[in-house]
Design a protein around this motif. Structure first.
Motif, PDB file in Angstrom:
ATOM      1  N   ALA A  53       0.801  -1.227   0.000  1.00 13.99           N
ATOM      2  CA  ALA A  53       0.000   0.000   0.000  1.00 13.99           C
ATOM      3  C   ALA A  53       0.829   1.269   0.000  1.00 13.99           C
ATOM      4  O   ALA A  53       0.506   2.232  -0.701  1.00 13.99           O
ATOM      5  N   CYS A  54       1.888   1.293   0.791  1.00 12.08           N
ATOM      6  CA  CYS A  54       2.724   2.500   0.898  1.00 12.08           C
ATOM      7  C   CYS A  54       4.169   2.196   0.513  1.00 12.08           C
ATOM      8  O   CYS A  54       5.091   2.832   1.033  1.00 12.08           O
ATOM      9  N   LYS A  55       4.356   1.246  -0.356  1.00  8.41           N
ATOM     10  CA  LYS A  55       5.712   0.819  -0.713  1.00  8.41           C
ATOM     11  C   LYS A  55       6.560   2.002  -1.194  1.00  8.41           C
ATOM     12  O   LYS A  55       6.138   2.781  -2.047  1.00  8.41           O
ATOM     13  N   ASP A  56       7.773   2.134  -0.588  1.00  8.81           N
ATOM     14  CA  ASP A  56       8.750   3.140  -0.997  1.00  8.81           C
ATOM     15  C   ASP A  56       8.261   4.578  -0.830  1.00  8.81           C
ATOM     16  O   ASP A  56       8.687   5.480  -1.562  1.00  8.81           O
ATOM     17  N   CYS A  57       7.384   4.812   0.139  1.00 14.25           N
ATOM     18  CA  CYS A  57       7.024   6.191   0.484  1.00 14.25           C
ATOM     19  C   CYS A  57       8.144   6.743   1.359  1.00 14.25           C
ATOM     20  O   CYS A  57       8.137   6.579   2.585  1.00 14.25           O
ATOM     21  N   LYS A  58       9.103   7.382   0.747  1.00 12.26           N
ATOM     22  CA  LYS A  58      10.357   7.730   1.421  1.00 12.26           C
ATOM     23  C   LYS A  58      10.219   8.872   2.419  1.00 12.26           C
ATOM     24  O   LYS A  58      11.082   9.041   3.283  1.00 12.26           O
ATOM     25  N   ASN A  59       9.171   9.677   2.309  1.00  9.83           N
ATOM     26  CA  ASN A  59       9.040  10.834   3.192  1.00  9.83           C
ATOM     27  C   ASN A  59       8.250  10.554   4.463  1.00  9.83           C
ATOM     28  O   ASN A  59       8.400  11.261   5.463  1.00  9.83           O
ATOM     29  N   VAL A  60       7.423   9.529   4.432  1.00 10.20           N
ATOM     30  CA  VAL A  60       6.489   9.324   5.535  1.00 10.20           C
ATOM     31  C   VAL A  60       7.204   8.896   6.813  1.00 10.20           C
ATOM     32  O   VAL A  60       8.108   8.071   6.796  1.00 10.20           O
ATOM     33  N   LYS A  61       6.796   9.519   7.927  1.00  9.64           N
ATOM     34  CA  LYS A  61       7.337   9.187   9.242  1.00  9.64           C
ATOM     35  C   LYS A  61       6.284   8.557  10.144  1.00  9.64           C
ATOM     36  O   LYS A  61       6.602   7.722  10.988  1.00  9.64           O
ATOM     37  N   VAL A  62       5.030   8.960   9.986  1.00 12.52           N
ATOM     38  CA  VAL A  62       3.962   8.497  10.873  1.00 12.52           C
ATOM     39  C   VAL A  62       2.778   8.055  10.035  1.00 12.52           C
ATOM     40  O   VAL A  62       2.402   8.731   9.067  1.00 12.52           O
ATOM     41  N   VAL A  63       2.165   6.924  10.412  1.00 17.16           N
ATOM     42  CA  VAL A  63       0.987   6.408   9.720  1.00 17.16           C
ATOM     43  C   VAL A  63      -0.116   6.143  10.736  1.00 17.16           C
ATOM     44  O   VAL A  63       0.130   5.565  11.800  1.00 17.16           O
ATOM     45  N   PHE A  64      -1.333   6.570  10.407  1.00 22.35           N
ATOM     46  CA  PHE A  64      -2.506   6.269  11.212  1.00 22.35           C
ATOM     47  C   PHE A  64      -3.403   5.314  10.434  1.00 22.35           C
ATOM     48  O   PHE A  64      -3.912   5.665   9.370  1.00 22.35           O
ATOM     49  N   VAL A  65      -3.560   4.104  10.948  1.00 21.55           N
ATOM     50  CA  VAL A  65      -4.470   3.119  10.346  1.00 21.55           C
ATOM     51  C   VAL A  65      -5.855   3.356  10.959  1.00 21.55           C
ATOM     52  O   VAL A  65      -5.981   3.383  12.187  1.00 21.55           O
ATOM     53  N   PRO A  66      -6.905   3.513  10.156  1.00 29.73           N
ATOM     54  CA  PRO A  66      -8.196   3.950  10.692  1.00 29.73           C
ATOM     55  C   PRO A  66      -8.933   2.868  11.468  1.00 29.73           C
ATOM     56  O   PRO A  66      -8.749   1.664  11.224  1.00 29.73           O
ATOM     57  N   GLU A  67      -9.764   3.299  12.405  1.00 30.51           N
ATOM     58  CA  GLU A  67     -10.685   2.385  13.060  1.00 30.51           C
ATOM     59  C   GLU A  67     -11.593   1.773  11.993  1.00 30.51           C
ATOM     60  O   GLU A  67     -12.018   2.446  11.056  1.00 30.51           O
ATOM     61  N   GLY A  68     -11.857   0.486  12.111  1.00 28.28           N
ATOM     62  CA  GLY A  68     -12.637  -0.234  11.107  1.00 28.28           C
ATOM     63  C   GLY A  68     -11.763  -1.125  10.246  1.00 28.28           C
ATOM     64  O   GLY A  68     -12.246  -2.113   9.679  1.00 28.28           O
ATOM     65  N   ALA A  69     -10.481  -0.802  10.151  1.00 26.92           N
ATOM     66  CA  ALA A  69      -9.550  -1.653   9.402  1.00 26.92           C
ATOM     67  C   ALA A  69      -9.270  -2.916  10.211  1.00 26.92           C
ATOM     68  O   ALA A  69      -8.971  -2.851  11.404  1.00 26.92           O
ATOM     69  N   GLY A  79      10.044  -0.484   2.503  1.00 24.40           N
ATOM     70  CA  GLY A  79      10.799   0.579   1.870  1.00 24.40           C
ATOM     71  C   GLY A  79      10.501   1.975   2.390  1.00 24.40           C
ATOM     72  O   GLY A  79      11.054   2.952   1.888  1.00 24.40           O
ATOM     73  N   CYS A  80       9.654   2.066   3.421  1.00 25.18           N
ATOM     74  CA  CYS A  80       9.391   3.372   4.045  1.00 25.18           C
ATOM     75  C   CYS A  80      10.490   3.615   5.070  1.00 25.18           C
ATOM     76  O   CYS A  80      10.304   3.422   6.278  1.00 25.18           O
ATOM     77  N   THR A  81      11.645   4.029   4.584  1.00 24.32           N
ATOM     78  CA  THR A  81      12.852   4.020   5.406  1.00 24.32           C
ATOM     79  C   THR A  81      12.845   5.063   6.511  1.00 24.32           C
ATOM     80  O   THR A  81      13.635   4.972   7.451  1.00 24.32           O
ATOM     81  N   ARG A  82      11.976   6.057   6.443  1.00 23.93           N
ATOM     82  CA  ARG A  82      11.911   7.070   7.500  1.00 23.93           C
ATOM     83  C   ARG A  82      10.768   6.823   8.477  1.00 23.93           C
ATOM     84  O   ARG A  82      10.592   7.564   9.438  1.00 23.93           O
ATOM     85  N   LEU A  83       9.982   5.786   8.226  1.00 18.91           N
ATOM     86  CA  LEU A  83       8.830   5.499   9.075  1.00 18.91           C
ATOM     87  C   LEU A  83       9.278   5.080  10.468  1.00 18.91           C
ATOM     88  O   LEU A  83      10.077   4.164  10.627  1.00 18.91           O
ATOM     89  N   VAL A  84       8.781   5.774  11.471  1.00 20.67           N
ATOM     90  CA  VAL A  84       9.165   5.456  12.846  1.00 20.67           C
ATOM     91  C   VAL A  84       7.965   5.167  13.742  1.00 20.67           C
ATOM     92  O   VAL A  84       8.130   4.717  14.874  1.00 20.67           O
ATOM     93  N   ARG A  85       6.773   5.419  13.256  1.00 17.86           N
ATOM     94  CA  ARG A  85       5.619   5.217  14.134  1.00 17.86           C
ATOM     95  C   ARG A  85       4.383   4.863  13.336  1.00 17.86           C
ATOM     96  O   ARG A  85       4.162   5.385  12.246  1.00 17.86           O
ATOM     97  N   ILE A  86       3.581   3.957  13.882  1.00 20.94           N
ATOM     98  CA  ILE A  86       2.288   3.624  13.299  1.00 20.94           C
ATOM     99  C   ILE A  86       1.267   3.476  14.410  1.00 20.94           C
ATOM    100  O   ILE A  86       1.573   2.931  15.469  1.00 20.94           O
ATOM    101  N   ASN A  87       0.078   4.018  14.191  1.00 17.66           N
ATOM    102  CA  ASN A  87      -0.994   3.920  15.170  1.00 17.66           C
ATOM    103  C   ASN A  87      -1.995   2.862  14.702  1.00 17.66           C
ATOM    104  O   ASN A  87      -2.557   2.962  13.608  1.00 17.66           O
ATOM    105  N   LEU A  88      -2.197   1.836  15.517  1.00 13.01           N
ATOM    106  CA  LEU A  88      -3.075   0.731  15.155  1.00 13.01           C
ATOM    107  C   LEU A  88      -4.493   0.968  15.671  1.00 13.01           C
ATOM    108  O   LEU A  88      -4.671   1.494  16.764  1.00 13.01           O
ATOM    109  N   PRO A  89      -5.491   0.519  14.902  1.00 17.67           N
ATOM    110  CA  PRO A  89      -6.867   0.624  15.385  1.00 17.67           C
ATOM    111  C   PRO A  89      -7.210  -0.551  16.306  1.00 17.67           C
ATOM    112  O   PRO A  89      -6.576  -1.607  16.247  1.00 17.67           O
ATOM    113  N   THR A  90      -8.205  -0.385  17.125  1.00 12.83           N
ATOM    114  CA  THR A  90      -8.634  -1.475  18.014  1.00 12.83           C
ATOM    115  C   THR A  90      -9.330  -2.585  17.247  1.00 12.83           C
ATOM    116  O   THR A  90      -9.498  -3.689  17.762  1.00 12.83           O
TER     117      THR A  90
END
Length: 289
Positions: A53-69, A79-90
């Motif tokens: 879904a976000c393959k090789d998004c080089k700028n992204v640092k934070v991702v929010f996965v929505p409730e309902g997923a 390949g999101c080499t700068r990604l350091v945080r992801i928020n998971l839904p319940t």
């Protein structure tokens, strides 16, 4: 497949799945530093983060996965080499293999007091864990409370997780009086030191003795931002983070994370080239006096 921007520069596309549902993807790798997936797109509920879904998004640092997923599919953030945080839904039920392929480090967060409905498999995440950066730790939170690191069992309610030895580290409020008393007791009985040893190896030419060695020991100041508490308010030890060193040193002598590291660097110079081998180790020990 359709596109939607969700009020940001990020472009989203999707693939319909079950009736009224879809898997969502990024439509462009030219993203902002934060990706906040919508809960709905073109009237379809977002129930999955799609394959790559976000393959090789080089700028992204934070991702929010929505409730309902309910699912994050393979290589979603590879390949999101700068990604350091992801928020998971319940609502999350399944995470496929290698969602963070080629990523070295990762922090998972969840809404305070909530947790996903599935058991997290550590093999789905990178082998190197990153400790939280200390936002709130040692700072006045108001109402007489101060943010302090807390270590808790993996299966308890959490807000921030450290994937290592099935424990997690979070920042929780404690009374300033309690924290200051614990700090005074630790400083009186223990000292935190950083030992650095450097040796030099000749790579070419002459001039550096292969046995050359220097050693130093630095005392690390302890503060409220270093303390680690248990859930019941007992001070367990201290936390340290600096470059490759990031770990907890418990008062009972056990450790969690990276409390020692080694590095080898080739230095070029005229008329010789040589290696510098650096070894560093953190130690928390009782004072002798």
């Amino acid at each position: 497949m359709s596109e939607q921007t969700n009020g940001s520069k990020n472009i989203f596309t999707y693939r319909p799945t079950a009736e009224g549902c879809c898997d969502i993807l990024m439509g462009s790798t030219d993203t902002e530093e934060t990706i906040k997936f919508p809960t709905e797109i073109d009237g379809l509920r977002v129930t999955g983060i799609g394959y790559q879904a976000c393959k090789d998004c080089k700028n992204v640092k934070v991702v929010f996965v929505p409730e309902g997923a309910t699912r994050i599919k393979s290589f979603a953030f590879s390949g999101c080499t700068r990604l350091v945080r992801i928020n998971l839904p319940t609502t999350l039920e399944k995470v496929d293999a290698d969602i963070l392929y080629d990523n070295d480090a990762f922090l998972v967060t969840c809404s305070k007091g909530k947790r996903p409905s599935f058991q997290i498999d550590e093999s789905r995440f990178p082998p190197k864990s990153v400790f939280i950066t200390g936002v709130g730790a040692g700072k006045d939170w108001g109402n007489g409370t101060v943010g302090i690191y807390t270590v808790s069992p993996f299966d308890e309610t959490y807000c921030e997780i450290l994937y290592q030895k099935k424990h997690f580290l979070r920042v929780a409020p404690y009374t300033a009086t309690q924290a200051e008393a614990a700090l005074a007791a630790v400083k009186q009985s223990y000292e935190l030191t950083l030992k650095t040893v450097r040796t030099y190896d000749v790579y070419s030419s002459d001039g550096v003795d292969g046995n050359d060695r220097d050693e130093s020991v630095e005392n690390i100041d302890l503060g409220l931002e270093n303390l680690v508490f248990s859930e019941d308010g007992t001070c367990l030890g201290v936390f340290y983070k600096n470059k490759s060193l990031d770990g907890i040193l418990f008062l009972d002598g056990t450790t969690l994370g990276n409390v020692d590291c080694a590095n080898r660097e080739l230095c070029y110079g005229h008329p010789l080239d040589y290696y510098i081998n650096t070894y560093q180790k953190l130690t928390l020990k009782k004072r002798e006096d």
